[in-house]
Design a protein around this motif. Structure first.
Motif, mmCIF file in Angstrom:
data_model
loop_
_atom_site.group_PDB
_atom_site.id
_atom_site.type_symbol
_atom_site.label_atom_id
_atom_site.label_comp_id
_atom_site.label_asym_id
_atom_site.label_seq_id
_atom_site.Cartn_x
_atom_site.Cartn_y
_atom_site.Cartn_z
ATOM 1 N N LEU A 1 0.835 -1.197 0.000
ATOM 2 C CA LEU A 1 0.000 0.000 0.000
ATOM 3 C C LEU A 1 0.870 1.247 0.000
ATOM 4 C CD1 LEU A 1 -2.745 -0.961 2.633
ATOM 5 C CD2 LEU A 1 -2.749 -1.323 0.153
ATOM 6 N N TRP B 1 -5.305 2.243 2.000
ATOM 7 C CA TRP B 1 -5.917 1.195 1.194
ATOM 8 C C TRP B 1 -6.729 1.799 0.049
ATOM 9 C CZ3 TRP B 1 -10.417 -0.662 -0.779
ATOM 10 C CH2 TRP B 1 -10.453 -2.017 -1.171
ATOM 11 N N THR C 1 -4.420 3.439 -2.647
ATOM 12 C CA THR C 1 -3.743 2.457 -3.503
ATOM 13 C C THR C 1 -4.737 1.734 -4.394
ATOM 14 O OG1 THR C 1 -2.144 2.137 -1.704
ATOM 15 C CG2 THR C 1 -2.116 0.536 -3.501
#
Length: 252
Positions: free
Chosen positions: A32, A126, A129
Motif C-alpha cells: 500500500l 488502502w 492504492t
C-alpha cells in the motif's frame, strides 16, 4: 497482582495479533502507498466532493451523509444545487442512489457498499492504492481487475482520467519452499488518460481526503476542541496544585 495484570495484557495483545494477522495477510500481498493527508485543505476536499458525486454516486450511496453538510467545506447551497444535485432536488437529502440492491447484485455480482464510513473500515492508504491499481483484464466480466482487491466486481470508473493499463508480472521464488510464483509488480500504460499520472494521483488523493472527511465531518472540530479541553484541564490542574499547596503550607 502486578504479574496477573501483565499476563492478561500479554494474552490480550496476542489475541489481537492473531485476529488482525489474517486480515493483513489477505490484503497485504500488494504493498500500500502512503496517502497524502489533504483533510485540512478545503480546495482538495471540494474537488474530492465533486469527484465523489460525479463518479461514485452512480453506483454507491453514502446514506449517512447529507448534501447540505458540504457547506462545511465552503461550498454554498446554491453551488450544491447547481453542480452536485443529480439524484434528488432537495439539498437536505442524504446521498442515496436510485439503483436497487437486488438490481446491483444481478448486474455487478454484489451490491456496492455504502461509502459513508468506508475510509474508516478500509483505511486511507488502502483506498488511495486501490483507486490507483486497476488494470485491464479481459477474463473479468467488467474487463477490469485490481491489484489490491483481486477479482473485484467494480469496474474502473475513473479509467478515462487515468487511461488503460496492463499488469507487469515477475517470477519470484519462495526461499523457504522453493515454490515459484508469478507476482504483479507494476503496470504499463496502454492508452493515456485525460490526466497525467501525477495529476491523477492528486485527484485520487483529493477523493480519498473527501471520503475521510465524510466518514467523520466533525473530526477536525473535535480535534480542535480536544486541544482546548486539554489546555483547560492542564490549567485547572495547575490551579488545584497551587491551591492544595497554599492550604497545607501552615499545617504541620
Amino acid at each position: 497482582m502486578k504479574k496477573l495484570l501483565s499476563t492478561l495484557a500479554l494474552i490480550g495483545a496476542t489475541a489481537c495479533a492473531l485476529l488482525v494477522a489474517p486480515a493483513q495477510a489477505a490484503e497485504g500481498e500488494f504493498p500500500l502507498d502512503r496517502a497524502p493527508d489533504n483533510t485540512e485543505n478545503l480546495v482538495s476536499l471540494q474537488h474530492g466532493a465533486q469527484l465523489f458525486v460525479n463518479y461514485c454516486l452512480n453506483c454507491h450511496s453514502a446514506s449517512l451523509m447529507r448534501y447540505n453538510r458540504l457547506t462545511d467545506l465552503g461550498i454554498s447551497q446554491k453551488e450544491i444545487e447547481q453542480n452536485l444535485l443529480f439524484t434528488t432536488d432537495k439539498v437536505g437529502s442524504t446521498m442515496t442512489i436510485a439503483m436497487r440492491p437486488d438490481d446491483a447484485k444481478s448486474w455487478l455480482g454484489a451490491a456496492p457498499p455504502d461509502l459513508s464510513v468506508e475510509e474508516r473500515a478500509r483505511g486511507r492508504d488502502w483506498l488511495y492504492t486501490y483507486l490507483r491499481s486497476f488494470y485491464r483484464d479481459d477474463t473479468r466480466p467488467t474487463g477490469w481487475n485490481n491489484a489490491v482487491f483481486a477479482n473485484v466486481g467494480m469496474p474502473h470508473v475513473l479509467w478515462q482520467l487515468q487511461g488503460q493499463r496492463a499488469p507487469v508480472y515477475e517470477d519470484a521464488v519462495n526461499e523457504e519452499t522453493g515454490e515459484k510464483t508469478h507476482q504483479l509488480v507494476g503496470f504499463k500504460q496502454l492508452t493515456p488518460g485525460t490526466l497525467s499520472p501525477v495529476d491523477y494521483d492528486a485527484a485520487v488523493a483529493d477523493l480519498v481526503a473527501y471520503m475521510t472527511w465524510m466518514s467523520e465531518p466533525a473530526q477536525q472540530t473535535r480535534k480542535r476542541v480536544g486541544v482546548w479541553v486539554l489546555v483547560f484541564l492542564g490549567f485547572l490542574t495547575f490551579l488545584a496544585w497551587r491551591l492544595n499547596a497554599a492550604y497545607w503550607k501552615d499545617i504541620k
